[in-house]
Write an enzyme that holds these catalytic residues in place. Structure first.
Site, PDB file in Angstrom:
ATOM      1  N   SER A  45       4.959   2.468 -13.165  1.00 38.50           N
ATOM      2  CA  SER A  45       3.945   1.840 -12.320  1.00 38.50           C
ATOM      3  C   SER A  45       4.139   2.248 -10.855  1.00 38.50           C
ATOM      4  O   SER A  45       4.107   3.416 -10.533  1.00 38.50           O
ATOM      5  CB  SER A  45       3.986   0.323 -12.519  1.00 38.50           C
ATOM      6  OG  SER A  45       2.817  -0.285 -12.031  1.00 38.50           O
ATOM      7  N   ASP A 205      -0.231   0.421 -18.076  1.00 37.06           N
ATOM      8  CA  ASP A 205       0.990   0.287 -17.281  1.00 37.06           C
ATOM      9  C   ASP A 205       2.251   0.375 -18.143  1.00 37.06           C
ATOM     10  O   ASP A 205       2.392  -0.350 -19.129  1.00 37.06           O
ATOM     11  CB  ASP A 205       0.951  -1.067 -16.561  1.00 37.06           C
ATOM     12  CG  ASP A 205       1.983  -1.187 -15.463  1.00 37.06           C
ATOM     13  OD1 ASP A 205       3.171  -0.943 -15.741  1.00 37.06           O
ATOM     14  OD2 ASP A 205       1.607  -1.530 -14.337  1.00 37.06           O
TER      15      ASP A 205
END
Length: 324
Positions: A45, A205
Protein backbone atom coordinates in the site's frame (compact mmCIF):
# COMPACT_ATOMS: atom_id res chain seq x y z
CA UNK A 1 33.55 7.71 -1.81
CA UNK A 2 34.33 11.23 -0.60
CA UNK A 3 37.30 11.43 1.75
CA UNK A 4 36.15 11.41 5.35
CA UNK A 5 32.68 10.16 4.44
CA UNK A 6 31.43 7.24 6.54
CA UNK A 7 31.08 3.97 4.61
CA UNK A 8 27.49 2.80 4.89
CA UNK A 9 26.42 -0.81 5.33
CA UNK A 10 23.95 -2.73 3.15
CA UNK A 11 20.48 -3.83 4.27
CA UNK A 12 17.00 -4.61 2.96
CA UNK A 13 13.91 -2.60 3.86
CA UNK A 14 10.23 -3.52 4.13
CA UNK A 15 7.65 -0.75 4.48
CA UNK A 16 4.23 -1.29 6.01
CA UNK A 17 1.05 0.09 4.48
CA UNK A 18 -0.94 2.82 6.14
CA UNK A 19 -2.19 5.43 3.67
CA UNK A 20 -1.31 8.99 4.63
CA UNK A 21 0.50 7.68 7.72
CA UNK A 22 3.32 6.71 5.35
CA UNK A 23 4.62 10.26 5.90
CA UNK A 24 6.11 8.84 9.11
CA UNK A 25 8.06 6.26 7.12
CA UNK A 26 9.55 9.05 5.00
CA UNK A 27 10.82 10.63 8.21
CA UNK A 28 12.36 7.39 9.45
CA UNK A 29 14.12 6.91 6.11
CA UNK A 30 16.09 10.12 6.53
CA UNK A 31 17.77 8.59 9.58
CA UNK A 32 18.11 5.04 8.25
CA UNK A 33 19.83 6.33 5.11
CA UNK A 34 22.61 7.78 7.24
CA UNK A 35 23.57 4.22 8.19
CA UNK A 36 22.51 1.97 5.30
CA UNK A 37 22.15 1.67 1.55
CA UNK A 38 19.35 -0.61 0.36
CA UNK A 39 19.84 -3.86 -1.55
CA UNK A 40 16.22 -5.04 -1.82
CA UNK A 41 13.09 -3.13 -0.85
CA UNK A 42 9.44 -4.13 -0.50
CA UNK A 43 6.21 -2.56 0.57
CA UNK A 44 2.46 -2.78 0.87
CA UNK A 45 0.00 0.00 0.00
CA UNK A 46 1.59 3.32 1.06
CA UNK A 47 4.73 1.30 1.75
CA UNK A 48 4.64 0.24 -1.90
CA UNK A 49 4.88 3.89 -2.93
CA UNK A 50 7.89 4.47 -0.68
CA UNK A 51 9.57 1.23 -1.80
CA UNK A 52 9.15 2.02 -5.49
CA UNK A 53 10.68 5.47 -5.05
CA UNK A 54 13.64 4.04 -3.11
CA UNK A 55 14.16 1.30 -5.72
CA UNK A 56 14.10 3.89 -8.51
CA UNK A 57 16.93 5.81 -6.87
CA UNK A 58 15.22 8.54 -4.86
CA UNK A 59 17.12 9.66 -1.79
CA UNK A 60 15.34 10.08 1.53
CA UNK A 61 15.62 13.85 1.14
CA UNK A 62 13.95 13.73 -2.27
CA UNK A 63 11.18 11.51 -0.89
CA UNK A 64 10.66 13.97 1.97
CA UNK A 65 10.21 16.78 -0.56
CA UNK A 66 7.65 14.69 -2.45
CA UNK A 67 5.53 13.79 0.57
CA UNK A 68 5.36 17.41 1.70
CA UNK A 69 4.53 18.85 -1.71
CA UNK A 70 1.90 16.44 -2.98
CA UNK A 71 -1.73 17.49 -2.49
CA UNK A 72 -3.26 14.43 -0.85
CA UNK A 73 -6.84 15.57 -1.42
CA UNK A 74 -6.30 14.93 -5.14
CA UNK A 75 -6.17 11.21 -4.32
CA UNK A 76 -9.94 11.41 -3.97
CA UNK A 77 -10.51 11.45 -7.73
CA UNK A 78 -14.00 10.69 -8.93
CA UNK A 79 -16.45 11.66 -11.68
CA UNK A 80 -19.12 14.36 -11.74
CA UNK A 81 -21.78 11.74 -11.05
CA UNK A 82 -19.69 10.32 -8.23
CA UNK A 83 -19.76 13.73 -6.53
CA UNK A 84 -23.54 13.76 -6.23
CA UNK A 85 -24.75 13.63 -2.60
CA UNK A 86 -25.99 10.19 -1.49
CA UNK A 87 -26.54 8.89 -5.05
CA UNK A 88 -22.93 9.39 -6.16
CA UNK A 89 -21.22 7.08 -3.66
CA UNK A 90 -23.81 4.34 -4.19
CA UNK A 91 -23.42 4.64 -7.97
CA UNK A 92 -19.63 4.42 -7.65
CA UNK A 93 -19.85 1.35 -5.44
CA UNK A 94 -22.47 -0.35 -7.59
CA UNK A 95 -20.71 0.06 -10.92
CA UNK A 96 -17.05 0.63 -10.01
CA UNK A 97 -16.67 -1.07 -6.60
CA UNK A 98 -14.86 1.93 -5.14
CA UNK A 99 -15.54 5.55 -4.21
CA UNK A 100 -12.51 6.87 -6.09
CA UNK A 101 -10.77 5.96 -9.33
CA UNK A 102 -7.15 5.87 -8.13
CA UNK A 103 -5.94 7.30 -11.45
CA UNK A 104 -4.30 10.35 -9.90
CA UNK A 105 -1.94 8.47 -7.61
CA UNK A 106 -1.08 5.94 -10.33
CA UNK A 107 -0.17 8.69 -12.79
CA UNK A 108 1.71 10.60 -10.09
CA UNK A 109 3.94 7.66 -9.23
CA UNK A 110 4.46 6.87 -12.93
CA UNK A 111 5.69 10.41 -13.55
CA UNK A 112 8.01 10.32 -10.54
CA UNK A 113 9.55 7.03 -11.71
CA UNK A 114 10.02 8.36 -15.23
CA UNK A 115 12.00 11.25 -13.74
CA UNK A 116 14.54 8.59 -12.69
CA UNK A 117 14.39 6.71 -16.00
CA UNK A 118 12.37 3.84 -14.52
CA UNK A 119 9.09 2.45 -15.85
CA UNK A 120 8.92 -1.35 -15.72
CA UNK A 121 10.26 -3.97 -13.35
CA UNK A 122 12.78 -4.93 -15.99
CA UNK A 123 14.45 -1.62 -15.21
CA UNK A 124 15.08 -2.81 -11.65
CA UNK A 125 16.74 -6.15 -12.34
CA UNK A 126 19.67 -7.05 -10.05
CA UNK A 127 22.08 -8.07 -12.80
CA UNK A 128 24.07 -10.62 -10.83
CA UNK A 129 20.84 -12.43 -9.84
CA UNK A 130 19.02 -12.57 -13.17
CA UNK A 131 18.49 -16.35 -13.07
CA UNK A 132 16.60 -16.45 -9.78
CA UNK A 133 12.96 -15.25 -9.99
CA UNK A 134 12.95 -14.58 -6.25
CA UNK A 135 16.08 -12.42 -6.40
CA UNK A 136 15.86 -10.97 -9.89
CA UNK A 137 14.09 -7.73 -8.95
CA UNK A 138 15.23 -5.12 -6.46
CA UNK A 139 11.62 -4.20 -5.72
CA UNK A 140 8.71 -6.29 -4.47
CA UNK A 141 5.16 -5.11 -3.91
CA UNK A 142 2.33 -6.89 -2.12
CA UNK A 143 -1.23 -7.00 -3.46
CA UNK A 144 -4.30 -9.17 -2.86
CA UNK A 145 -6.27 -11.11 -5.49
CA UNK A 146 -9.68 -11.33 -3.83
CA UNK A 147 -11.09 -13.41 -6.71
CA UNK A 148 -8.75 -16.30 -5.96
CA UNK A 149 -8.02 -15.43 -2.32
CA UNK A 150 -4.27 -15.18 -2.97
CA UNK A 151 -1.56 -12.85 -1.79
CA UNK A 152 0.47 -11.58 -4.74
CA UNK A 153 4.18 -10.77 -4.58
CA UNK A 154 4.80 -8.55 -7.59
CA UNK A 155 6.28 -8.68 -10.09
CA UNK A 156 6.90 -12.45 -9.88
CA UNK A 157 3.27 -13.51 -9.40
CA UNK A 158 2.01 -11.51 -12.39
CA UNK A 159 3.02 -14.52 -14.52
CA UNK A 160 -0.19 -16.19 -13.31
CA UNK A 161 -2.05 -13.74 -15.52
CA UNK A 162 0.04 -14.27 -18.63
CA UNK A 163 2.19 -11.16 -18.15
CA UNK A 164 5.98 -11.14 -18.30
CA UNK A 165 7.20 -9.72 -14.95
CA UNK A 166 9.92 -7.71 -16.73
CA UNK A 167 7.21 -5.79 -18.60
CA UNK A 168 4.88 -5.11 -15.67
CA UNK A 169 4.44 -1.35 -15.27
CA UNK A 170 5.62 -0.44 -11.76
CA UNK A 171 3.04 2.32 -11.32
CA UNK A 172 0.30 -0.16 -12.21
CA UNK A 173 1.64 -2.60 -9.63
CA UNK A 174 1.68 0.19 -7.03
CA UNK A 175 -1.91 0.98 -7.99
CA UNK A 176 -2.82 -2.65 -7.26
CA UNK A 177 -1.13 -2.55 -3.87
CA UNK A 178 -2.79 0.72 -2.76
CA UNK A 179 -6.35 -0.20 -3.77
CA UNK A 180 -7.86 0.28 -0.31
CA UNK A 181 -11.18 -1.61 -0.30
CA UNK A 182 -14.24 0.62 -0.71
CA UNK A 183 -12.04 3.70 -1.08
CA UNK A 184 -10.37 2.92 -4.44
CA UNK A 185 -11.64 0.86 -7.36
CA UNK A 186 -10.03 -2.59 -7.56
CA UNK A 187 -7.70 -3.24 -10.47
CA UNK A 188 -9.26 -5.73 -12.91
CA UNK A 189 -7.00 -8.29 -14.58
CA UNK A 190 -8.49 -10.29 -17.44
CA UNK A 191 -6.60 -13.37 -18.54
CA UNK A 192 -6.86 -16.90 -19.95
CA UNK A 193 -6.37 -19.67 -17.38
CA UNK A 194 -4.66 -23.03 -17.91
CA UNK A 195 -7.93 -24.56 -19.14
CA UNK A 196 -8.26 -21.84 -21.79
CA UNK A 197 -11.12 -20.15 -19.95
CA UNK A 198 -11.47 -16.36 -19.74
CA UNK A 199 -11.08 -15.12 -16.17
CA UNK A 200 -11.26 -11.80 -14.36
CA UNK A 201 -9.47 -11.16 -11.09
CA UNK A 202 -10.00 -8.17 -8.84
CA UNK A 203 -6.79 -6.94 -7.20
CA UNK A 204 -6.91 -4.80 -4.05
CA UNK A 205 -4.72 -3.46 -1.25
CA UNK A 206 -1.97 -5.87 -0.23
CA UNK A 207 -2.65 -5.03 3.41
CA UNK A 208 -5.76 -7.20 3.34
CA UNK A 209 -3.54 -10.30 3.37
CA UNK A 210 -0.09 -9.09 4.43
CA UNK A 211 0.39 -5.50 5.54
CA UNK A 212 3.83 -6.09 7.03
CA UNK A 213 5.81 -8.78 5.11
CA UNK A 214 9.09 -8.24 6.95
CA UNK A 215 9.91 -11.93 6.38
CA UNK A 216 10.03 -11.50 2.60
CA UNK A 217 13.80 -11.56 2.09
CA UNK A 218 14.78 -14.04 4.81
CA UNK A 219 15.05 -17.05 2.49
CA UNK A 220 16.75 -15.26 -0.40
CA UNK A 221 20.38 -16.19 -0.93
CA UNK A 222 21.37 -12.57 -1.46
CA UNK A 223 18.65 -10.80 0.52
CA UNK A 224 19.17 -13.08 3.52
CA UNK A 225 22.87 -12.27 3.84
CA UNK A 226 22.23 -8.76 5.15
CA UNK A 227 19.79 -7.48 7.78
CA UNK A 228 16.22 -6.67 6.84
CA UNK A 229 14.62 -3.76 8.64
CA UNK A 230 10.90 -3.26 8.86
CA UNK A 231 9.25 0.14 9.10
CA UNK A 232 5.96 -0.28 10.92
CA UNK A 233 3.26 2.28 11.66
CA UNK A 234 1.74 2.00 15.13
CA UNK A 235 -1.45 3.75 16.16
CA UNK A 236 -1.71 5.11 19.71
CA UNK A 237 -4.07 3.59 22.25
CA UNK A 238 -6.87 6.01 21.74
CA UNK A 239 -10.47 6.00 20.62
CA UNK A 240 -11.39 8.82 18.31
CA UNK A 241 -14.63 7.16 17.28
CA UNK A 242 -16.50 7.64 14.02
CA UNK A 243 -19.15 10.29 13.45
CA UNK A 244 -21.58 8.51 11.11
CA UNK A 245 -24.02 10.84 9.39
CA UNK A 246 -24.73 9.11 6.09
CA UNK A 247 -23.58 6.48 3.58
CA UNK A 248 -20.22 8.09 2.88
CA UNK A 249 -19.29 8.44 6.54
CA UNK A 250 -20.56 4.88 7.14
CA UNK A 251 -18.30 3.50 4.43
CA UNK A 252 -15.45 5.59 5.81
CA UNK A 253 -16.00 4.16 9.29
CA UNK A 254 -15.99 0.58 7.97
CA UNK A 255 -12.82 1.29 6.01
CA UNK A 256 -11.10 3.05 8.89
CA UNK A 257 -11.90 0.28 11.35
CA UNK A 258 -10.53 -2.34 8.96
CA UNK A 259 -7.32 -0.49 8.16
CA UNK A 260 -6.53 0.51 11.76
CA UNK A 261 -6.87 -3.10 12.91
CA UNK A 262 -3.57 -3.86 11.19
CA UNK A 263 -1.72 -1.46 13.47
CA UNK A 264 -2.41 -3.40 16.64
CA UNK A 265 -1.94 -6.97 15.47
CA UNK A 266 0.71 -9.20 16.95
CA UNK A 267 4.26 -9.20 15.58
CA UNK A 268 6.47 -12.02 16.80
CA UNK A 269 9.48 -10.98 18.85
CA UNK A 270 12.22 -11.73 16.31
CA UNK A 271 10.50 -9.50 13.76
CA UNK A 272 9.68 -6.82 16.30
CA UNK A 273 13.37 -6.60 17.21
CA UNK A 274 14.24 -5.54 13.65
CA UNK A 275 11.31 -3.15 13.36
CA UNK A 276 11.35 0.64 13.45
CA UNK A 277 8.03 1.32 15.18
CA UNK A 278 6.66 4.70 14.15
CA UNK A 279 3.89 6.27 16.29
CA UNK A 280 1.24 7.67 13.95
CA UNK A 281 -0.16 10.18 16.46
CA UNK A 282 -3.86 10.58 15.67
CA UNK A 283 -3.53 10.31 11.89
CA UNK A 284 -5.66 7.79 10.01
CA UNK A 285 -4.87 6.03 6.74
CA UNK A 286 -7.42 8.06 4.78
CA UNK A 287 -6.80 11.50 6.34
CA UNK A 288 -6.19 13.00 2.90
CA UNK A 289 -6.91 16.50 4.16
CA UNK A 290 -4.01 16.34 6.64
CA UNK A 291 -2.64 19.74 7.60
CA UNK A 292 0.95 20.76 6.96
CA UNK A 293 1.53 21.01 10.71
CA UNK A 294 0.23 17.50 11.36
CA UNK A 295 2.26 16.12 8.44
CA UNK A 296 5.42 17.67 9.91
CA UNK A 297 4.64 16.16 13.32
CA UNK A 298 4.15 12.73 11.76
CA UNK A 299 7.38 13.05 9.77
CA UNK A 300 9.27 13.99 12.95
CA UNK A 301 7.69 11.01 14.71
CA UNK A 302 9.39 8.80 12.12
CA UNK A 303 12.71 10.60 12.58
CA UNK A 304 12.60 10.15 16.35
CA UNK A 305 11.62 6.48 16.13
CA UNK A 306 14.48 5.73 13.72
CA UNK A 307 17.03 7.60 15.84
CA UNK A 308 16.05 5.51 18.86
CA UNK A 309 16.11 2.26 16.90
CA UNK A 310 19.43 2.66 15.10
CA UNK A 311 21.03 4.06 18.24
CA UNK A 312 20.56 0.63 19.86
CA UNK A 313 20.62 -1.80 16.90
CA UNK A 314 23.34 -4.45 16.80
CA UNK A 315 23.18 -7.04 14.01
CA UNK A 316 25.58 -9.50 15.65
CA UNK A 317 23.45 -9.62 18.80
CA UNK A 318 20.35 -10.17 16.66
CA UNK A 319 21.98 -13.05 14.76
CA UNK A 320 23.16 -14.73 17.96
CA UNK A 321 19.66 -14.62 19.38
CA UNK A 322 17.51 -15.36 16.34
CA UNK A 323 19.81 -16.63 13.59
CA UNK A 324 17.97 -14.64 10.92
Amino acid sequence: MIKGQKLKKIANAVFEGGGVKGIGIAGALTVAEEHYDWAYVAGTSAGAIIASLVAAGYSSGEIADLVFNIKYSLFEDTTCLGNLPILGPFWRMRFHLGLYKGDYIENWIRDRLKDKGVQRFGDLVVRKNTRSPDERYRLRLIASDISSGRMLVLPQDIERYGIDPDYLDIARAVRMSISIPVFFEPVKLQYIDNDNNERTSYIIDGGVLSNYPVWLFDQCQMGGKVPTFGFKLMAPNEDRGHDIKGPVSLLSAVLGTMMEAHDIRYVEEKNFQRTVVIPTLDVRATDFNISRKKAEELFQSGVTAAEEFFGKWDYRTYLRKYGV
